[in-house]
Design a protein around this motif. Structure first.
Motif, PDB file in Angstrom:
ATOM      1  N   PRO A 135      47.410  67.743   2.620  1.00 17.90           N
ATOM      2  CA  PRO A 135      48.733  67.849   3.254  1.00 17.90           C
ATOM      3  C   PRO A 135      49.404  66.481   3.390  1.00 17.90           C
ATOM      4  O   PRO A 135      48.747  65.498   3.738  1.00 17.90           O
ATOM      5  CB  PRO A 135      48.439  68.457   4.618  1.00 17.90           C
ATOM      6  N   ALA A 136      50.704  66.471   3.127  1.00 15.17           N
ATOM      7  CA  ALA A 136      51.475  65.248   3.320  1.00 15.17           C
ATOM      8  C   ALA A 136      51.848  65.108   4.787  1.00 15.17           C
ATOM      9  O   ALA A 136      51.789  66.080   5.546  1.00 15.17           O
ATOM     10  CB  ALA A 136      52.729  65.302   2.463  1.00 15.17           C
ATOM     11  N   ASP A 137      52.234  63.921   5.159  1.00 15.65           N
ATOM     12  CA  ASP A 137      52.695  63.694   6.528  1.00 15.65           C
ATOM     13  C   ASP A 137      53.971  64.500   6.766  1.00 15.65           C
ATOM     14  O   ASP A 137      54.697  64.822   5.825  1.00 15.65           O
ATOM     15  CB  ASP A 137      52.952  62.204   6.725  1.00 15.65           C
ATOM     16  N   ASP A 138      54.236  64.843   8.039  1.00 16.76           N
ATOM     17  CA  ASP A 138      55.382  65.703   8.312  1.00 16.76           C
ATOM     18  C   ASP A 138      56.702  65.061   7.896  1.00 16.76           C
ATOM     19  O   ASP A 138      57.634  65.755   7.504  1.00 16.76           O
ATOM     20  CB  ASP A 138      55.423  66.117   9.783  1.00 16.76           C
ATOM     21  N   LYS A 158      55.148  71.831  -3.055  1.00 18.00           N
ATOM     22  CA  LYS A 158      55.236  72.641  -1.835  1.00 18.00           C
ATOM     23  C   LYS A 158      54.361  73.869  -2.044  1.00 18.00           C
ATOM     24  O   LYS A 158      54.485  74.564  -3.048  1.00 18.00           O
ATOM     25  CB  LYS A 158      56.682  73.055  -1.569  1.00 18.00           C
ATOM     26  N   ARG A 159      53.475  74.105  -1.105  1.00 17.60           N
ATOM     27  CA  ARG A 159      52.570  75.241  -1.241  1.00 17.60           C
ATOM     28  C   ARG A 159      52.646  76.089   0.017  1.00 17.60           C
ATOM     29  O   ARG A 159      53.151  75.646   1.047  1.00 17.60           O
ATOM     30  CB  ARG A 159      51.117  74.748  -1.414  1.00 17.60           C
ATOM     31  N   PHE A 160      52.089  77.311  -0.081  1.00 21.32           N
ATOM     32  CA  PHE A 160      52.091  78.188   1.091  1.00 21.32           C
ATOM     33  C   PHE A 160      51.272  77.548   2.215  1.00 21.32           C
ATOM     34  O   PHE A 160      50.177  77.043   2.010  1.00 21.32           O
ATOM     35  CB  PHE A 160      51.496  79.546   0.730  1.00 21.32           C
ATOM     36  N   ASN A 161      51.844  77.567   3.400  1.00 17.09           N
ATOM     37  CA  ASN A 161      51.258  76.840   4.521  1.00 17.09           C
ATOM     38  C   ASN A 161      50.225  77.701   5.247  1.00 17.09           C
ATOM     39  O   ASN A 161      50.522  78.325   6.265  1.00 17.09           O
ATOM     40  CB  ASN A 161      52.383  76.422   5.463  1.00 17.09           C
ATOM     41  N   THR A 162      49.013  77.739   4.736  1.00 19.41           N
ATOM     42  CA  THR A 162      47.987  78.564   5.395  1.00 19.41           C
ATOM     43  C   THR A 162      47.607  77.990   6.755  1.00 19.41           C
ATOM     44  O   THR A 162      47.243  78.736   7.658  1.00 19.41           O
ATOM     45  CB  THR A 162      46.722  78.655   4.530  1.00 19.41           C
ATOM     46  N   GLN A 219      54.420  74.090   2.933  1.00 16.38           N
ATOM     47  CA  GLN A 219      54.046  72.756   3.379  1.00 16.38           C
ATOM     48  C   GLN A 219      53.886  71.882   2.139  1.00 16.38           C
ATOM     49  O   GLN A 219      53.398  72.326   1.098  1.00 16.38           O
ATOM     50  CB  GLN A 219      52.740  72.841   4.185  1.00 16.38           C
ATOM     51  N   THR A 220      54.338  70.624   2.256  1.00 14.65           N
ATOM     52  CA  THR A 220      54.230  69.707   1.128  1.00 14.65           C
ATOM     53  C   THR A 220      52.800  69.181   1.028  1.00 14.65           C
ATOM     54  O   THR A 220      52.214  68.765   2.033  1.00 14.65           O
ATOM     55  CB  THR A 220      55.195  68.534   1.310  1.00 14.65           C
ATOM     56  N   TYR A 221      52.257  69.231  -0.181  1.00 11.60           N
ATOM     57  CA  TYR A 221      50.909  68.723  -0.418  1.00 11.60           C
ATOM     58  C   TYR A 221      50.987  67.610  -1.451  1.00 11.60           C
ATOM     59  O   TYR A 221      51.860  67.620  -2.325  1.00 11.60           O
ATOM     60  CB  TYR A 221      49.979  69.828  -0.923  1.00 11.60           C
ATOM     61  N   VAL A 222      50.068  66.690  -1.352  1.00  8.42           N
ATOM     62  CA  VAL A 222      50.000  65.586  -2.305  1.00  8.42           C
ATOM     63  C   VAL A 222      48.652  65.658  -3.013  1.00  8.42           C
ATOM     64  O   VAL A 222      47.614  65.870  -2.367  1.00  8.42           O
ATOM     65  CB  VAL A 222      50.155  64.229  -1.587  1.00  8.42           C
TER      66      VAL A 222
END
Lengths: 439, 295
Positions: free
Chosen positions: A154-157, A197-201, A68-71
């Protein structure tokens, strides 16, 4: 030489002719055998190809969902906004304006953005879940109040899709979900190294959500777990008891014949009919809660029972009668004969039937739609009475959602379902091995 | 009422059996001569007494009016061609026929004076007194120890491990198997050779301490050496048990038994001392069978 001329001169005698005939046909017989083997092999190869295609397609579509993209934002936990009274009371803190501090941080990072529309576009880059994340952080550690932290939210989808390459940056503005101005902002964030991009827990810990970046599979997994637990606890003992009674104790007469025919018929009834039955009986008549795994489990029990009973009877039939005679001849009562000797020997077969039934139940969607397990449920169920959904229904719901980000989550959910299934089968294999080792 | 009463009394008064008189009359003229068993069916000290036993499998009349005593501490051999009903008769003696659907047994079978088909007779109790060894060795798929200890345990004859060990050792010794298996009591009984399995089944049966042991062709699945061992064992067991054995092999009957009963198509044709039956049969059918003219 001599021999062959001798034979050539002789009239064909009985045994000699048989050999000739056999020999003449031998090549054809072997060819037929070879063809048969090839056809079988071809079928297996074809099956494997399709299986591989399926897996490749699901995995390639689904694996991005595990990221998942994170900001990264510089969040100032503003005491004024979050705790105006200075009470530090968790109840007050929980009601703080966390959305406000996210927006404030964004404004601070991009001071050049002005105007309502531009600001809304800026705020749109960050998921609405960021506010909840910050709230949970602060509640867990109240000392953060008043400090400024670098926090990954988390960034928006839509941003997520762009980063993952599902959105064409060069397409016309009207053809994509992000505006040109937003693309500019994202590029600036990327340059600063604030996008990752990080692991989407979240995907593995959250329940369902309207926002793809906040949606998770855990709620549906728990729902499936509770539903299957109810199904197993009911259908296994009832199924085994029925099989044992019909096979070992019941007299062979018209009644048992009728029961047998009906059990076989039940195995072929479309599953949605069981859903209707469950709706009418368990919910409308007995007043059990809607959307509950308990009702789902009851319905799936009805559906699974015939499978378990039929497999159980087959397993009991395969126990050699000599074992029964041996036990009875020793003076064992019928009950002792069954529990000490027949049942342990039939157990591997019964477990196989049960696991087939449970796998069927795990993948079942239609009957659960009828009893309301298709509802949109965000909370993670904690008991068999909490409203919940199950994995296949969750897959169905996500597959039906318009957001691009749900496509990969659908595939990821299928992967989770398959993993669940493989785990269940593995447990069954281990159990079966354990029982089989008792000779 | 008065007109009906005498009508009930009339038929069946002279007959012993529970058997419907209709079928007796039906076959009487044809079968009367054959049904008369040649030889003495009684013994001085009978352990089991069978009188006028009939068995039906559905429509089939498998055993016809068989009467036979089984004496204490003797081996009775039952011989006859396939399908003659000798196994069926044997299975009546501990009510194993109960398990077969559509099988009806009538007549009288007494063990120590008690009718085993009486409603008060418990079938579990009966089978503890009348053990059975089957044609095919059928040890339980458990360890050798468990195989032997199972019977005593379900009947509550043993309560702890040391008692179990004692029973297992004595039983295996009596079955002549102890020396061969004492090192591997915890291994599966199904891993033994055929002959050892059959002796294990015998050990399992005598562990319960029955009075009578029924053996249904116990050696037909064994090789000659294993057969010899089992036969030797049968001879030894005679000291403590009464044994009824069904066999296809006339030599075996001659070797192990004291009395022999010859069955033919559900009839008991001839009974007598084994020596007499094999040297001087009195009935034509018996003679034909033992001289190998059929069967």
């Amino acid at each position: 030489m001599n021999k062959s001329t001798e034979h050539a001169g002789q009239p064909p005698t009985g045994p000699r002719r048989t050999m000739d005939i056999v020999q003449a046909r031998l090549a054809r017989r072997y060819a037929a055998e070879k063809r048969f083997k090839l056809v079988g092999l071809g079928a297996i190869v074809l099956g494997l190809i399709f299986l591989t295609l399926l897996f490749v397609s699901i995995v390639s579509k689904g694996y991005p969902a595990f990221q998942q993209t994170y900001v990264q934002l510089d969040i100032h936990f503003d005491a004024e906004r979050l705790d105006p009274g200075g009470t530090r009371d968790p109840k007050v803190l929980a009601k703080g304006d966390f959305g406000g501090i996210v927006k404030a941080s964004l404004r601070a990072m991009f001071p050049d953005v002005s105007g309502r529309r531009e600001k809304r576009e800026l705020y749109g880059l960050i998921s609405s879940g960021a506010a909840y994340q910050l709230r949970d952080m602060l509640l867990a550690d109240p000392k953060l109040l008043g400090t400024t932290q670098k926090i990954w939210v988390p960034a928006d989808d839509d941003v997520d899709m762009l980063i993952k390459g599902h959105m064409d940056r060069k397409a016309a503005e009207a053809d994509r979900r992000l505006k040109d101005s937003q693309l500019g902002l994202i590029e600036r964030l990327e340059e600063e190294g604030r996008i990752q991009k990080r692991f989407n827990t979240t995907f593995f810990t959250a329940g369902d959500s309207r926002e793809p970046e906040l949606a998770g599979i855990w709620g549906a997994t728990m729902g499936s777990l509770f539903t299957l637990a109810v199904t197993l606890m009911l259908s296994f003992p009832i199924g085994v008891a029925t099989a044992v009674y019909l096979e070992e104790f019941a007299p062979q007469n018209k009644w048992t014949d009728t029961i047998e025919v009906n059990i076989n018929n039940l195995a072929a009834v479309p599953s949605i009919v069981f859903g209707l039955l469950g709706l009418a009986v368990f919910i409308n008549f007995f007043g059990l809660p809607r959307s509950a795994p308990l009702v789902g489990g009851l319905v799936l029990t009805l559906m699974t029972l015939p499978t378990i009973i039929i497999a159980g009877r087959a397993a009991l039939k395969s126990v050699p009668p000599s074992i029964r005679e041996a036990a009875l001849g020793m003076g064992a009562s019928k009950m002792q004969m069954v529990t000490h000797h027949v049942l342990p020997l039939a157990m591997p077969g019964m477990l196989t039937g049960t696991i087939i039934g449970m796998a069927q139940a795990l993948g079942e969607t239609a009957p659960l739609l009828m009893i309301g397990m298709v509802a949109f449920i965000v909370d993670i169920p904690h008991s068999a009475l909490d409203p919940s959904t199950v994995l296949p229904v969750q897959i169905y719901l996500w597959a039906d959602s318009p957001e691009r980000a749900f496509v990969e989550r659908t595939s990821a959910a299928i992967m989770v379902l398959l993993a669940f299934l493989i785990l269940m089968n593995a447990v069954a294999v281990v159990l079966r091995k354990k029982f089989e080792r008792r000779w | 009422m008065n007109t009906i009463d005498p009508a009930i009394d009339q038929p069946g008064m002279g007959e012993v059996g529970v058997e419907a008189p209709v079928s007796i009359n039906h076959t009487a003229t044809v079968r009367r001569d054959q049904r008369e068993t040649v030889g003495n069916i009684t013994v001085p000290d009978p352990r089991m007494v069978c009188r006028n036993v009939n068995v039906h499998y559905g429509e089939k009349h498998a055993i016809k009016h068989v009467s036979l005593d089984i004496g204490s501490n003797e081996v009775v051999a039952m011989i006859g061609p396939s399908g003659c009903g000798k196994s069926t008769f044997l299975r009546c003696l501990n009510r194993m026929n109960d398990t077969i659907d559509g099988c009806r047994v009538s007549g009288e079978i007494r063990l120590e004076g008690q009718d085993i088909y009486d409603k008060k007779m418990d079938v579990v109790l009966l089978r503890a007194q009348v053990g059975m060894v089957f044609q095919k060795p059928n040890p339980f798929p458990k360890s050798i120890f468990e195989n032997v200890a199972y019977g005593p345990r379900i009947h509550g004859l043993i309560t702890n491990r040391s008692e179990a060990e004692e029973v297992v050792e004595t039983s295996l010794r009596r079955a002549g198997l102890w020396d061969e298996v004492k090192e591997r009591l915890d291994q599966p009984g199904t891993g033994l050779s055929g002959g050892q399995q059959q002796r294990l089944c015998i050990a399992r049966t005598i562990a319960v301490g029955p009075e009578v042991i029924l053996m249904d062709e116990p050696c037909s699945a064994l090789d000659p050496i294993a057969t010899a061992k089992v036969e030797e064992l049968i001879d030894e067991l005679r000291e403590n048990f009464t044994i009824a054995i069904v066999t296809h092999s006339m030599q075996q009957a001659a070797r192990v038994s004291q009395r022999t009963a010859y069955f033919h198509l559900g009839d008991l044709i001839e009974v007598g001392e084994t020596d007499h039956i094999f040297t001087a049969p009195r009935h034509q059918l018996t003679e034909d069978y033992i001289t190998g003219r059929f069967g």
